[in-house]
Design an enzyme around this catalytic site. Structure first.
Site, PDB file in Angstrom:
ATOM      1  N   MET A   1      -7.569   9.878   9.448  1.00  0.00           N
ATOM      2  CA  MET A   1      -8.166  10.477   8.243  1.00  0.00           C
ATOM      3  C   MET A   1      -8.991  11.714   8.583  1.00  0.00           C
ATOM      4  O   MET A   1     -10.071  11.932   8.027  1.00  0.00           O
ATOM      5  CB  MET A   1      -9.026   9.432   7.496  1.00  0.00           C
ATOM      6  CG  MET A   1      -8.171   8.322   6.903  1.00  0.00           C
ATOM      7  SD  MET A   1      -9.104   7.001   6.145  1.00  0.00           S
ATOM      8  CE  MET A   1      -9.186   5.803   7.474  1.00  0.00           C
TER       9      MET A   1
ATOM     10  N   ASP B   1       0.834  -1.211   0.000  1.00  0.00           N
ATOM     11  CA  ASP B   1       0.000   0.000   0.000  1.00  0.00           C
ATOM     12  C   ASP B   1       0.866   1.257   0.000  1.00  0.00           C
ATOM     13  O   ASP B   1       2.029   1.218   0.353  1.00  0.00           O
ATOM     14  CB  ASP B   1      -0.880   0.016   1.268  1.00  0.00           C
ATOM     15  CG  ASP B   1      -2.176  -0.722   1.060  1.00  0.00           C
ATOM     16  OD1 ASP B   1      -2.465  -1.097  -0.086  1.00  0.00           O
ATOM     17  OD2 ASP B   1      -2.893  -0.922   2.054  1.00  0.00           O
TER      18      ASP B   1
ATOM     19  N   LYS C   1      -3.938   3.182  -2.767  1.00  0.00           N
ATOM     20  CA  LYS C   1      -5.136   3.957  -3.133  1.00  0.00           C
ATOM     21  C   LYS C   1      -5.408   5.016  -2.083  1.00  0.00           C
ATOM     22  O   LYS C   1      -6.277   4.873  -1.238  1.00  0.00           O
ATOM     23  CB  LYS C   1      -6.351   3.070  -3.315  1.00  0.00           C
ATOM     24  CG  LYS C   1      -6.594   2.067  -2.237  1.00  0.00           C
ATOM     25  CD  LYS C   1      -7.988   1.603  -2.387  1.00  0.00           C
ATOM     26  CE  LYS C   1      -8.267   0.293  -1.885  1.00  0.00           C
ATOM     27  NZ  LYS C   1      -7.880  -0.856  -1.995  1.00  0.00           N
TER      28      LYS C   1
HETATM   29  N1  SAH Z   1      -4.082   0.594   8.857  1.00  0.00           N
HETATM   30  C1  SAH Z   1      -3.512   1.903   9.161  1.00  0.00           C
HETATM   31  C2  SAH Z   1      -4.499   3.020   8.937  1.00  0.00           C
HETATM   32  C3  SAH Z   1      -4.838   3.238   7.466  1.00  0.00           C
HETATM   33  S1  SAH Z   1      -5.973   4.538   7.259  1.00  0.00           S
HETATM   34  C4  SAH Z   1      -2.985   1.892  10.579  1.00  0.00           C
HETATM   35  O1  SAH Z   1      -3.289   0.952  11.339  1.00  0.00           O
HETATM   36  O2  SAH Z   1      -2.264   2.801  10.942  1.00  0.00           O
HETATM   37  C5  SAH Z   1      -4.908   5.860   6.773  1.00  0.00           C
HETATM   38  C6  SAH Z   1      -4.778   6.880   7.888  1.00  0.00           C
HETATM   39  O3  SAH Z   1      -3.913   6.394   8.890  1.00  0.00           O
HETATM   40  C7  SAH Z   1      -4.174   8.205   7.465  1.00  0.00           C
HETATM   41  O4  SAH Z   1      -5.121   9.056   6.870  1.00  0.00           O
HETATM   42  C8  SAH Z   1      -3.716   8.739   8.792  1.00  0.00           C
HETATM   43  O5  SAH Z   1      -4.779   9.253   9.543  1.00  0.00           O
HETATM   44  C9  SAH Z   1      -3.223   7.474   9.466  1.00  0.00           C
HETATM   45  N2  SAH Z   1      -1.780   7.252   9.272  1.00  0.00           N
HETATM   46  C10 SAH Z   1      -1.194   6.259   8.632  1.00  0.00           C
HETATM   47  N3  SAH Z   1       0.149   6.335   8.720  1.00  0.00           N
HETATM   48  C11 SAH Z   1       0.410   7.436   9.449  1.00  0.00           C
HETATM   49  C12 SAH Z   1       1.584   8.056   9.928  1.00  0.00           C
HETATM   50  N4  SAH Z   1       2.803   7.566   9.676  1.00  0.00           N
HETATM   51  N5  SAH Z   1       1.464   9.176  10.684  1.00  0.00           N
HETATM   52  C13 SAH Z   1       0.255   9.687  10.981  1.00  0.00           C
HETATM   53  N6  SAH Z   1      -0.895   9.139  10.566  1.00  0.00           N
HETATM   54  C14 SAH Z   1      -0.829   8.030   9.811  1.00  0.00           C
END
Ligand code: SAH
Length: 256
Positions: free
Chosen positions: A168, A35, A56
Site C-alpha cells: 500500500m 475481496d 473495499k
Molecule cells: N493480504 C494481502 C495484502 C492486502 S493489503 C496479501 O497478503 O498479499 C493490499 C495491498 O497488497 C495492495 O495495496 C498491494 O500493496 C498489495 N498487493 C496485493 N495484491 C497484489 C499484487 N497482485 N501485486 C502487487 N501488490 C499486491
C-alpha cells in the site's frame, strides 16, 4: 457440528499459487465471500457456491467491516460452509486476525488457511531473493497505510538492515523516500516496484530510493503494487543481466 468459517488466502493472483487446502475449502463452500484483490478465476474451484463480493479498496466503493462480520455469522449459523476468501495471506494486512477474533467471540469455529502474500510472491516472480545469503539477513513487511493515517517511523526502518517490503505504498512514495533517507539509507539503494504480481499483466519498475517517485510516475505505477527496497534488488539485477539465468551466476556474483 459447530458453525465454522474458513478464512482463506487466495494468494497474489495467479490461480496456480493457491494452496491445496484453499482449493479443498473452496470445493466444500456453500458461500464464498470474496475481496476485491482476489482473482475471480479461483472461483472455478467453487462452481456451486453463492459468491458474495465484499471488497473495499481504499477510496473506492466499500463494504463496511461490521456488515461483513454479520454476514459471515448469519450464514455460519445457518449451517452453511462459509469461505471468506482474501487476497494474499489472510493475516498479512488482511484483517484475518480481527475477523477470526470476532467470529470466535460469537461462538464460531474458525480455520485460517495460508495464502502466498503479495510481497513475497512479487519478489520471487521478479527473481528477487529477499534474504539472499551474504546480503540480507531478514525481511520486514510494512504497510505504508495506517488506520489512523499516522506516519511510520521510516527512519527506524532504515536502520534495520533488512530488506523492506512495502504494501500500500504507491501513494506514499515521497514520504517513504524522505523517511528512509533521513534514517540514513543510501540514496542509491535499489528498489523494485512490482505491480499486479503473479498476474499475466505483472509489471516491474526498477529504480533507486532517491529516484523511485520520478520513475514510478513515468512508468505509470498503479495499485496494487508492492515495493522491495534493499541491496538484494541490485544483486539480482546484476545476476539477471550478467551471465544469464540458469547458470551459477548468482553464486559467483556473491563470491560464493
Ligand atoms: N493480504 C494481502 C495484502 C492486502 S493489503 C496479501 O497478503 O498479499 C493490499 C495491498 O497488497 C495492495 O495495496 C498491494 O500493496 C498489495 N498487493 C496485493 N495484491 C497484489 C499484487 N497482485 N501485486 C502487487 N501488490 C499486491
Amino acid at each position: 457440528m459447530n458453525a465454522k468459517v474458513w478464512l482463506v488466502g487466495a494468494g497474489p493472483g495467479d490461480p496456480e499459487l493457491l494452496t491445496l487446502k484453499a482449493v479443498r475449502a473452496l470445493h466444500s463452500a456453500d458461500i464464498v465471500m470474496i475481496d476485491d484483490l482476489v482473482n475471480p478465476a479461483v472461483l472455478e474451484h467453487s462452481p456451486t457456491a453463492r459468491v458474495i463480493r465484499v471488497g473495499k479498496r481504499g477510496g473506492c466503493r466499500s463494504t463496511p467491516q461490521a456488515f461483513i462480520h454479520r454476514l459471515m455469522l448469519r450464514y455460519a449459523r445457518q449451517g452453511k460452509c462459509v469461505v471468506r476468501l482474501k487476497g494474499g495471506d489472510p493475516c498479512i494486512f488482511g484483517r484475518g486476525g480481527e475477523e477470526a477474533q470476532w467470529l470466535k467471540e460469537h461462538g464460531i469455529e474458525v480455520e485460517l488457511v495460508n495464502g502466498i502474500t503479495a510481497g513475497l510472491a512479487g519478489a520471487t516472480q521478479c527473481d528477487i531473493s529477499l534474504t539472499l545469503r551474504g546480503i540480507s539477513r531478514g525481511v520486514t513487511l510494512i504497510t505504508a497505510h495506517t488506520q489512523d493515517d499516522s506516519s511510520l517511523n521510516w527512519s527506524a526502518l532504515a536502520q534495520t538492515g533488512t530488506t523492506l517490503v512495502v504494501y500500500m505504498g504507491v501513494a506514499r512514495l515521497d514520504e517513504i523516500c524522505a523517511g528512509l533517507l533521513a534514517g540514513g539509507m543510501s540514496a542509491g539503494m535499489p528498489v523494485a516496484m512490482i505491480e499486479n504480481a503473479s498476474l499475466p499483466h505483472q509489471r516491474e519498475c526498477r529504480s533507486t530510493l532517491c529516484d523511485m517517485q520520478r520513475d514510478a510516475l513515468s512508468f505509470g505505477l498503479k495499485s496494487p503494487a508492492v515495493l522491495v527496497i534493499g541491496e538484494v534488488v541490485g544483486a539480482v539485477e546484476h545476476c539477471a543481466t550478467g551471465a544469464g539465468r540458469g547458470t551459477d551466476a548468482p553464486l559467483r556474483a556473491l563470491g560464493g
